[in-house]
Design an enzyme around this catalytic site. Structure first.
Site, PDB file in Angstrom:
ATOM      1  N   ASP A  30       0.857  -1.181   0.000  1.00  7.08           N
ATOM      2  CA  ASP A  30       0.000   0.000   0.000  1.00  7.08           C
ATOM      3  C   ASP A  30       0.891   1.229   0.000  1.00  7.08           C
ATOM      4  OD1 ASP A  30      -3.248   0.275   0.751  1.00  7.08           O
ATOM      5  OD2 ASP A  30      -2.060   2.100   0.994  1.00  7.08           O
ATOM      6  N   THR A  86     -12.015   1.189  -7.265  1.00  4.98           N
ATOM      7  CA  THR A  86     -12.473   1.866  -8.483  1.00  4.98           C
ATOM      8  C   THR A  86     -13.732   2.669  -8.146  1.00  4.98           C
ATOM      9  OG1 THR A  86     -13.696  -0.130  -9.129  1.00  4.98           O
ATOM     10  CG2 THR A  86     -11.501   0.175 -10.081  1.00  4.98           C
ATOM     11  N   THR A 122     -13.039  -4.347  -9.658  1.00  5.06           N
ATOM     12  CA  THR A 122     -14.194  -4.269 -10.551  1.00  5.06           C
ATOM     13  C   THR A 122     -13.982  -3.110 -11.516  1.00  5.06           C
ATOM     14  OG1 THR A 122     -15.614  -5.137  -8.805  1.00  5.06           O
ATOM     15  CG2 THR A 122     -16.700  -4.041 -10.658  1.00  5.06           C
ATOM     16  N   GLU A 155     -13.542 -10.548  -8.089  1.00  2.50           N
ATOM     17  CA  GLU A 155     -13.918 -11.018  -6.745  1.00  2.50           C
ATOM     18  C   GLU A 155     -15.433 -10.977  -6.604  1.00  2.50           C
ATOM     19  OE1 GLU A 155     -15.361  -9.005  -4.358  1.00  2.50           O
ATOM     20  OE2 GLU A 155     -15.200  -7.061  -5.368  1.00  2.50           O
ATOM     21  N   GLY A 264     -27.157  -0.327  -0.745  1.00  3.94           N
ATOM     22  CA  GLY A 264     -26.114   0.692  -0.672  1.00  3.94           C
ATOM     23  C   GLY A 264     -24.770   0.004  -0.665  1.00  3.94           C
ATOM     24  N   CYS A 267     -20.325  -1.295  -3.576  1.00  3.84           N
ATOM     25  CA  CYS A 267     -20.322  -2.068  -4.823  1.00  3.84           C
ATOM     26  C   CYS A 267     -21.551  -1.822  -5.689  1.00  3.84           C
ATOM     27  CB  CYS A 267     -20.201  -3.568  -4.508  1.00  3.84           C
ATOM     28  SG  CYS A 267     -18.583  -4.038  -3.873  1.00  3.84           S
ATOM     29  N   LYS A 270     -22.353   1.939  -7.135  1.00  2.00           N
ATOM     30  CA  LYS A 270     -21.349   2.474  -8.069  1.00  2.00           C
ATOM     31  C   LYS A 270     -21.200   1.578  -9.293  1.00  2.00           C
ATOM     32  CE  LYS A 270     -16.935   0.468  -6.547  1.00  2.00           C
ATOM     33  NZ  LYS A 270     -16.616  -0.185  -7.833  1.00  2.00           N
ATOM     34  N   LYS A 354     -25.384  -2.543   5.647  1.00  2.00           N
ATOM     35  CA  LYS A 354     -25.818  -3.899   5.956  1.00  2.00           C
ATOM     36  C   LYS A 354     -25.212  -4.286   7.305  1.00  2.00           C
ATOM     37  CE  LYS A 354     -23.871  -7.481   4.139  1.00  2.00           C
ATOM     38  NZ  LYS A 354     -23.378  -8.522   3.191  1.00  2.00           N
TER      39      LYS A 354
END
Length: 467
Positions: A30, A86, A122, A155, A264, A267, A270, A354
């Site tokens: 990172d 992303t 993604t 994934e 929401g 993932c 967007k 969630k």
């Protein structure tokens, strides 16, 4: 075989720890030194059940370590997984590819031997082909030794179940251009394949589309049942029974047919917007037009919670039932909403998108809480894991550390995230804490008869509310 994972956010940290659990030596990279230092101490910057234990275990075992150096991972690892984010571009629907592109170029500049780069992020369809060319051009310009190939391996992680989904996936999809690349990935995932996990080897474009297609389909199912909620709220009927009845059809299935405040997270929202943007770039504007309506249905569920709060409180506080004009639509409160909600104390239970997560990205729950505050309500928020992240986004809300503190003196409680703690609440006890026993179940997880028997005014999304 030695593995590197580029990016140590939710996807990257999970993949790195799980690959170490499968027996590989792994280094996570990172560019944020503080994040690397924390992970090296076994500290996660987010909540995911089961992952802290794996992180601590394999940092201690020596199988997993972290670095900020591309030169180090380029010289050391055989397979490099890219797991950076992303997000949506600011002010747009399209995906922001800066981080993926930067990771690919940095790897290409520092790999000094044969290696395989594997994308897991993604991305819009066409990205892998573009990156393969970018990687080759970068290495040719630098005159670097070794053959470096690109594969794409999307994934399919569910927050709250990410460890299980990585160690025992329900399918493995790889986009490859050679048998050698496929063989390498078969070796990486040998344990899952030995357990019978379906293996789908395909081209780049299909591998890229599989992930966004899956998310678009799930978003469609959620939006479909919420569209029927709008009907049952008007004419009556039981949305849960309706979902059960159609869910028995094996062609439909019951999962993701839970009516509520909508989807929401980082993932689904967007990804469906990025898909629309990409097909528009391809000149196929009409192809995914239905996704715009799915997105609109989803956002209308948030409006409905605000409208229902106005209805319920106008009845219980003022004895004159009213509704917000336009169903409470929009972030700017209308005069009726302000008149009814101003000064009302509302307990918000749950702000993550969630349960079993601390993720508040595009959270319907947090959005609703903020809208109620904007209309003048006194909003007390409690979430078992999400308070800190929510406070970083909307610091003006009143965050409390216990469910009881949120409920104390409340005129209305709204259940917005279906944590087990909230599903197990005793309505008799809750009533002793509140100024008025009034509840909105925005996730349809409570038994209405039990709460009404305890003296509550009970309302729920997908059900007709009678003043």
């Amino acid at each position: 075989m030695k593995l590197s994972v580029i990016g140590t956010g939710y996807l990257g940290a999970t993949h790195a720890a799980c690959m170490a659990e499968l027996g590989f030596e792994v280094v996570g990279l990172d560019i944020d030194p503080a994040k690397v230092e924390a992970l090296s101490r076994g500290e996660l910057p987010f909540h995911e059940p089961g992952l802290p234990e794996l992180l601590i275990k394999h940092v201690a075992s020596g199988r997993l370590r972290f670095t900020t150096s591309y030169a180090e991972v380029g010289a050391w690892a055989d397979v490099h997984f890219i797991g950076v984010g992303t997000p949506q571009r600011p002010g747009e629907s399209a995906a922001d590819m800066r981080y993926v592109d930067a990771a690919a170029v940095s790897l290409a500049e520092h790999i000094s031997r044969d290696a395989l780069i594997v994308g897991k992020s993604t991305v819009p369809v066409g990205t892998a082909e573009r990156l393969a060319t970018l990687i080759a051009d970068t290495r040719d310009a630098a005159g670097l030794p070794g053959a470096v190939e690109l594969a794409w391996n999307p994934e399919f992680l569910r927050e709250g179940f990410a460890v299980k989904d990585t160690l025992t996936p329900d399918r493995l999809v790889v986009g490859v251009t050679s048998a050698q690349a496929e063989d390498v990935l078969r070796e990486v995932y040998a344990q899952a394949l030995a357990a019978g996990t379906p293996w789908i080897a395909t081209d780049y474009a299909t591998a890229e589309l599989v992930k966004v297609a899956a998310n678009a389909f799930l978003a469609t199912k959620i939006s479909f049942i919420n569209a029927f909620s709008e009907i049952t709220e008007q004419v009556g009927g039981d949305i849960g029974t309706l979902a059960d009845a159609i869910g028995h059809d094996p062609r439909i299935g019951r999962r993701f047919l839970n009516a509520g405040v909508g989807f929401g997270g980082g993932c689904l929202p967007k990804d469906i917007r990025a898909l629309q943007a990409r097909v528009s770039e391809l000149g196929l504007d009409r192809t995914m037009r239905f996704l715009a309506e799915m997105d609109d249905i989803n956002l209308r569920r948030r409006d409905r919670v605000v409208d229902l709060a106005v209805q319920v409180l106008s009845h219980t506080l003022h004895g004159a039932p009213r509704r917000a004009p336009n169903g409470g639509a929009g972030h700017t409160p209308d005069p009726v909403s302000v008149q009814v909600l101003n000064g009302a104390r509302i307990a918000i239970l749950g702000v993550t998108f969630k349960p079993d997560s601390d993720d508040v990205r595009d959270s319907p729950a947090l959005d609703v809480a903020n809208r109620l505050y904007t209309a003048g309500a006194d909003v007390a928020v409690y979430d078992p894991k999400g308070n800190a992240n929510a406070a970083a986004r909307f610091p003006r809300l009143d965050y409390v550390n216990t469910c009881e503190a949120a409920l104390q003196g409340a005129d209305l409680v709204i259940l917005l995230t279906e944590w087990d703690e909230f599903k197990a609440l005793d309505p008799t006890h809750v009533a002793t804490l509140m100024a008025r026993p009034t509840i909105i179940d925005a996730r349809n997880v409570l038994d209405p008869s039990t709460w009404r028997q305890a003296g509550f005014t009970h309302a729920a999304l997908g059900h007709r509310y009678i003043d």
